[in-house]
Scaffold this motif. Sequence first.
Motif, mmCIF file in Angstrom:
data_model
loop_
_atom_site.group_PDB
_atom_site.id
_atom_site.type_symbol
_atom_site.label_atom_id
_atom_site.label_comp_id
_atom_site.label_asym_id
_atom_site.label_seq_id
_atom_site.Cartn_x
_atom_site.Cartn_y
_atom_site.Cartn_z
ATOM 1 N N SER A 23 -6.636 -2.673 2.392
ATOM 2 C CA SER A 23 -6.969 -1.257 2.210
ATOM 3 C C SER A 23 -7.915 -1.112 1.014
ATOM 4 O O SER A 23 -7.564 -1.466 -0.114
ATOM 5 C CB SER A 23 -5.700 -0.439 1.951
ATOM 6 O OG SER A 23 -4.811 -0.549 3.048
ATOM 7 N N GLU A 34 -2.928 7.340 -3.736
ATOM 8 C CA GLU A 34 -2.982 5.880 -3.857
ATOM 9 C C GLU A 34 -2.965 5.465 -5.323
ATOM 10 O O GLU A 34 -2.244 4.531 -5.715
ATOM 11 C CB GLU A 34 -4.241 5.346 -3.175
ATOM 12 C CG GLU A 34 -4.253 5.513 -1.667
ATOM 13 C CD GLU A 34 -5.628 5.275 -1.053
ATOM 14 O OE1 GLU A 34 -5.730 5.207 0.176
ATOM 15 O OE2 GLU A 34 -6.608 5.165 -1.823
ATOM 16 N N ALA A 35 -3.766 6.148 -6.137
ATOM 17 C CA ALA A 35 -3.840 5.826 -7.571
ATOM 18 C C ALA A 35 -2.497 6.031 -8.255
ATOM 19 O O ALA A 35 -2.088 5.237 -9.117
ATOM 20 C CB ALA A 35 -4.911 6.681 -8.239
ATOM 21 N N ARG A 95 -7.075 -0.565 -2.894
ATOM 22 C CA ARG A 95 -6.089 0.514 -2.934
ATOM 23 C C ARG A 95 -4.675 -0.025 -2.754
ATOM 24 O O ARG A 95 -3.744 0.722 -2.442
ATOM 25 C CB ARG A 95 -6.384 1.560 -1.840
ATOM 26 C CG ARG A 95 -7.822 1.993 -1.731
ATOM 27 C CD ARG A 95 -8.405 2.395 -3.076
ATOM 28 N NE ARG A 95 -7.767 3.564 -3.655
ATOM 29 C CZ ARG A 95 -7.912 3.930 -4.924
ATOM 30 N NH1 ARG A 95 -8.643 3.183 -5.746
ATOM 31 N NH2 ARG A 95 -7.311 5.004 -5.381
ATOM 32 N N SER A 96 -4.524 -1.326 -2.943
ATOM 33 C CA SER A 96 -3.212 -1.939 -2.750
ATOM 34 C C SER A 96 -3.112 -3.204 -3.596
ATOM 35 O O SER A 96 -4.121 -3.745 -4.053
ATOM 36 C CB SER A 96 -3.000 -2.299 -1.272
ATOM 37 O OG SER A 96 -3.922 -3.304 -0.881
ATOM 38 N N ARG A 139 -6.879 9.455 -2.120
ATOM 39 C CA ARG A 139 -7.244 8.515 -3.192
ATOM 40 C C ARG A 139 -6.380 8.761 -4.428
ATOM 41 O O ARG A 139 -5.992 7.811 -5.121
ATOM 42 C CB ARG A 139 -8.730 8.663 -3.556
ATOM 43 C CG ARG A 139 -9.693 8.220 -2.473
ATOM 44 C CD ARG A 139 -9.705 6.707 -2.335
ATOM 45 N NE ARG A 139 -10.469 6.291 -1.173
ATOM 46 C CZ ARG A 139 -9.958 6.057 0.026
ATOM 47 N NH1 ARG A 139 -8.653 6.178 0.225
ATOM 48 N NH2 ARG A 139 -10.723 5.694 1.038
ATOM 49 N N SER A 173 -13.093 -0.229 -4.052
ATOM 50 C CA SER A 173 -11.882 -0.334 -4.870
ATOM 51 C C SER A 173 -10.675 -0.736 -4.027
ATOM 52 O O SER A 173 -10.433 -0.179 -2.955
ATOM 53 C CB SER A 173 -11.606 1.008 -5.545
ATOM 54 O OG SER A 173 -10.370 0.992 -6.213
ATOM 55 N N THR A 233 -14.394 4.998 -5.088
ATOM 56 C CA THR A 233 -14.158 5.939 -6.183
ATOM 57 C C THR A 233 -15.410 5.975 -7.055
ATOM 58 O O THR A 233 -16.361 5.223 -6.829
ATOM 59 C CB THR A 233 -12.952 5.509 -7.048
ATOM 60 O OG1 THR A 233 -13.287 4.292 -7.749
ATOM 61 C CG2 THR A 233 -11.715 5.272 -6.196
ATOM 62 N N TYR A 272 0.852 -1.186 0.000
ATOM 63 C CA TYR A 272 0.000 0.000 0.000
ATOM 64 C C TYR A 272 0.891 1.241 0.000
ATOM 65 O O TYR A 272 1.703 1.432 0.900
ATOM 66 C CB TYR A 272 -0.907 -0.013 1.234
ATOM 67 C CG TYR A 272 -1.738 1.241 1.416
ATOM 68 C CD1 TYR A 272 -2.830 1.501 0.579
ATOM 69 C CD2 TYR A 272 -1.421 2.171 2.410
ATOM 70 C CE1 TYR A 272 -3.581 2.647 0.743
ATOM 71 C CE2 TYR A 272 -2.171 3.316 2.582
ATOM 72 C CZ TYR A 272 -3.249 3.552 1.749
ATOM 73 O OH TYR A 272 -4.008 4.704 1.894
#
Length: 303
Positions: A93, A155-156, A105-106, A152, A103, A97, A39
Amino acid sequence: NVPELKGIIPNSFAHIFGHIAKSGEDKNFLVRVSYLEIYNEEVRDLLGKDQSTRLEVKERPDVGVYVKDLSAFVVNNADDMDKIMTIGNKNRSVGSTNMNAHSSRSHAIFTITIECSEKGADNQQHFRVGKLHLVDLAGSERQSKTGASGMRLKEATKINLSLSTLGNVISALIDGKSTHVPYRNSKLTRLLQDSLGGNSKTLMFANVGPADFNFDETIGTLRYASRAKSIKNKAKINEDPKDALMKQYQKEIEDLRKLLEEGSGEEDEETEEEEEEEEEDDELDDDDPNQEKENDENGEKQD
């Protein structure tokens, strides 16, 4: 619960223990699992007690790339595996979205390590070890579609960067002319180094949807998977690896047996000594009948 509706993961679990059940009695198996996520380029143990702890990626000549202090659990059947994966999934995680309410995230890696020991023609124990990495890659994202912002968006960015590095690694492996493969450019590719270009077989499953709204993403995903399909490795059996846990366990059992044998031998000697001492005491306590007779006669004469 319907067998026909089970996916690749539960079928993989069942296949592993089905194969073990069919093996002969001369073979012993040890199966253990671990579960981690990457992550924001940080490694977390999804089965650890403290989810805030960040783990380090290390490398040793004898075992290769590994995660320091990553917990591993021994499992006895497919249900044990499924329960552990479920526990880990709850710690993953996730975020919402515009494209996905849940979604990922990792990136997540569920690793199954299988060790087998059996006696060879030389009457010695030989060990074989294999690993199955089940990798869940977070999907690439376009900010214009996901509407990501703040955390977010960060993360993306990390997700897209690691996926881009993975694509570069795959391209370098299938190119044949590249002298350098950029495994170290991301935690994901470093941890999957052996799975991609090492002693392994690699499969990639692409999840795509029929909606024309996601046409560009679908084409990009299929091209990505097509490149992975071109990786050619010649997998060999890992015989007598230095890091086989079964070898360590068997050595510990042998050492304990020796200690027990030495301990029982000392106890036997002590018991024999005690018995001899008791026999000597008994001889000293027993009165001589002739001596008693002489004592009686002496007593009569004095009278």
